[in-house]
Design an enzyme around this catalytic site. Structure first.
Site, PDB file in Angstrom:
ATOM      1  N   CYS A  49     -14.348  15.506  10.786  1.00 49.45           N
ATOM      2  CA  CYS A  49     -13.913  14.696   9.641  1.00 49.45           C
ATOM      3  C   CYS A  49     -15.057  14.574   8.625  1.00 49.45           C
ATOM      4  CB  CYS A  49     -13.416  13.330  10.095  1.00 49.45           C
ATOM      5  SG  CYS A  49     -14.596  12.468  11.135  1.00 49.45           S
TER       6      CYS A  49
ATOM      7  N   ASP B 134     -14.200  17.098  18.749  1.00 50.92           N
ATOM      8  CA  ASP B 134     -13.620  16.367  17.611  1.00 50.92           C
ATOM      9  C   ASP B 134     -14.443  15.095  17.432  1.00 50.92           C
ATOM     10  OD1 ASP B 134     -12.072  15.250  15.658  1.00 50.92           O
ATOM     11  OD2 ASP B 134     -10.255  15.058  16.879  1.00 50.92           O
TER      12      ASP B 134
ATOM     13  N   CYS C  18       0.839  -1.194   0.000  1.00 47.99           N
ATOM     14  CA  CYS C  18       0.000   0.000   0.000  1.00 47.99           C
ATOM     15  C   CYS C  18       0.878   1.250   0.000  1.00 47.99           C
ATOM     16  CB  CYS C  18      -0.909  -0.005   1.219  1.00 47.99           C
ATOM     17  SG  CYS C  18      -1.816   1.520   1.385  1.00 47.99           S
TER      18      CYS C  18
ATOM     19  N   GLU D 176     -14.442  10.901  26.652  1.00 49.12           N
ATOM     20  CA  GLU D 176     -14.273   9.912  25.584  1.00 49.12           C
ATOM     21  C   GLU D 176     -15.051   8.644  25.946  1.00 49.12           C
ATOM     22  OE1 GLU D 176     -12.698   9.249  22.536  1.00 49.12           O
ATOM     23  OE2 GLU D 176     -13.318   7.181  22.895  1.00 49.12           O
TER      24      GLU D 176
END
Ligand code: SAH
Length: 465
Positions: free
Chosen positions: A420, A393, A164, A337
């Site tokens: 994202c 985030d 890859c 989290e």
């Protein structure tokens, strides 16, 4: 009217956010994989819908000047990279436009405003071999030989590839040794359709700053027979620090199981971003592109405008990466989290770095933050939890509404939103901007060159009322 299997000639005039080229034939829109703006191509129509259809590239008649020669020999088949055929400069332009388009269409911000707040995208100097993590599915090819590689786009068909172009070159040696071991000891690869076989995936992580390597096999079983032989084969690889396996017996798309069993070395590796050291377990989220992560965190620090006096919340904090990066410039940082192992790492990471002003909570941000807020109000009547800066985030689905609502109630001076997914980011910005906040700056960061994905960071200010 376009027909399935028809072959037509088309000029590609636009690019979809999913990376396909877009062209029109007699006013009918076709999405054509593996083409780029400016190409003239012979294509075969593969799917016809009312408003638009899909087509496959058959022959490139005129290659666009935006093209680049793909570095990887399986770039077209593999689902990992969608836009290797596009020059890097045009990839960056595509991502900038993607973020801009979302802010306008989903966020409802006007063009001039968006152009005023968007800063230039942060790209990479060398947009290959940037990933510190790879998860290779293991299977058998048509001839029955063991193979490892990546899934073809939208399927679970394995495209064998040990080379890859996004990962470190050492991955090839590791995979070869694992496949040799499986062959020698007749250890079967997992067969997804039958739910049988043992080895499902190989996770490889490499700390780019530390050079430490972690290998974790994902097994459809509780034990790995002859594991000593595998350890012998892998431990001599320079940088190898951790060999583990994870048990996942479910018929699921989730790659890792919840349990990690140590075969050799440590259960984690360490790495460094800027001057902060991090400990990373197989199950923890850790940004995959360390070079761009540092750029992203520096931008977060700049947008947070800390003086050393502030109370900061870092929601969706993973192993505490952003929290610890900011802690040196803040009075107190709270991290939240959902993955318990990640919080264990976060606490250890604070310790390793001698950081004493960071505190971490395990749980869903949408539970922890409102509960903390309510409890504080009950225990301190007439007061509210104080935060100067809140960093979020979240995963692709963005922030839950209860998180946004509590943030607004907390009235921080600034919110730094790292995202994202430009669409959910734009949705959440619209929500915050209707509630006393305004977007000050937006910056896209290319964390994932050669793919259609883009990270965005936004500085949001409380309006002066
Ligand atoms: N800020 C970190 C991690 C970002 S990725 C970094 O830069 O490394 C998003 C993180 O959100 C993941 O660690 C994921 O486990 C966590 N997460 C997902 N859903 C969550 C939720 N509802 N509440 C809190 N954390 C969540």
């Amino acid at each position: 009217m376009a027909k399935k299997n028809e072959i037509v000639t088309v000029k590609v005039t636009d690019m979809a956010i999913s990376g396909e080229g877009i062209g029109k034939v007699d006013g009918y829109t076709l999405f054509i994989k593996d083409t780029v703006i400016g190409d003239v191509a012979k294509v075969k129509i593969t799917k016809v819908k009312k408003q638009y259809g899909y087509a496959r590239l058959m022959e490139l008649l005129e290659a666009s000047s935006d093209r680049a020669t793909p570095v990887c020999s399986v770039a077209r088949q593999c689902g990992g990279c969608q836009i290797q055929a596009l020059s890097y400069e045009k990839q960056l332009e595509f991502k900038q436009k993607k973020v801009r388009g979302s802010l306008i269409r989903v966020g409802g911000f006007d063009h001039e405003f968006v152009d005023g707040v968007m800063e230039p995208i942060i790209g990479m100097e060398a947009p290959f071999h940037y990933r510190n993590k790879a998860q290779y599915p293991v299977g058998t090819d048509k001839e029955g030989n063991l193979c490892a590689g990546f899934y073809a786009g939208r399927t679970h068909q394995i495209i064998p590839n040990l080379d890859c172009a996004l990962g470190p070159e050492a991955n090839r040696t590791i995979l070869e040794k694992i496949l040799e071991f499986m062959k020698e000891y007749h250890i079967p690869a997992y067969d997804e359709a039958a739910g049988k076989g043992l080895v499902r995936h190989v996770l490889i992580r490499c700390g780019f700053a530390s050079g430490e390597i972690m290998v974790c096999l994902v097994l459809n079983g509780k034990k790995l027979p002859h594991s000593n032989a595998l350890v012998e084969a892998l431990r001599s690889i320079p940088g190898m620090e951790s060999i583990t396996y994870s048990v996942n017996r479910e018929n699921t798309n989730v790659i890792m199981g919840n349990e990690i069993c140590l075969l050799w070395g440590k259960e984690y590796i360490t790495d460094q971003i800027g001057s902060v050291k991090y400990q990373i377990s197989p199950l923890s989220f850790y940004q995959v592109n360390p070079v761009q992560t540092e750029a992203l965190y520096r931008q977060a620090l700049e947008y947070a405008r800390l003086t050393g006096q502030e109370t900061v919340w870092d929601l969706y904090c993973g192993i505490g990466t952003i929290s610890l990066f900011l802690a040196k410039n803040a009075a107190k940082v709270y991290g939240v989290e959902i993955v318990p192992q990640a919080i264990e790492d976060a606490r250890k990471n604070a310790q390793i770095n001698g950081i004493r002003n960071a505190e971490f909570f395990v749980g869903r941000a949408e539970d922890i933050l409102p509960e903390y807020y309510d409890r504080y109000e009950r225990e301190h009547p007439g007061e509210r939890v104080h935060a100067d800066v809140i960093v979020v985030d979240p995963p692709r689905k963005g922030c839950a509404q209860s998180v946004l609502d509590t943030m607004v109630k907390m009235q921080p001076e600034r919110i730094v939103y790292v995202s994202c997914d430009p669409a959910t980011l734009a949705r959440d910005l619209k929500y915050l901007c209707g509630r006393g906040y305004e977007v000050e700056k937006v910056r896209a960061v290319d964390m994932f060159p050669e793919t259609i994905h883009v990270e965005t960071i936004v500085s949001i200010q409380k309006k002066n009322s």
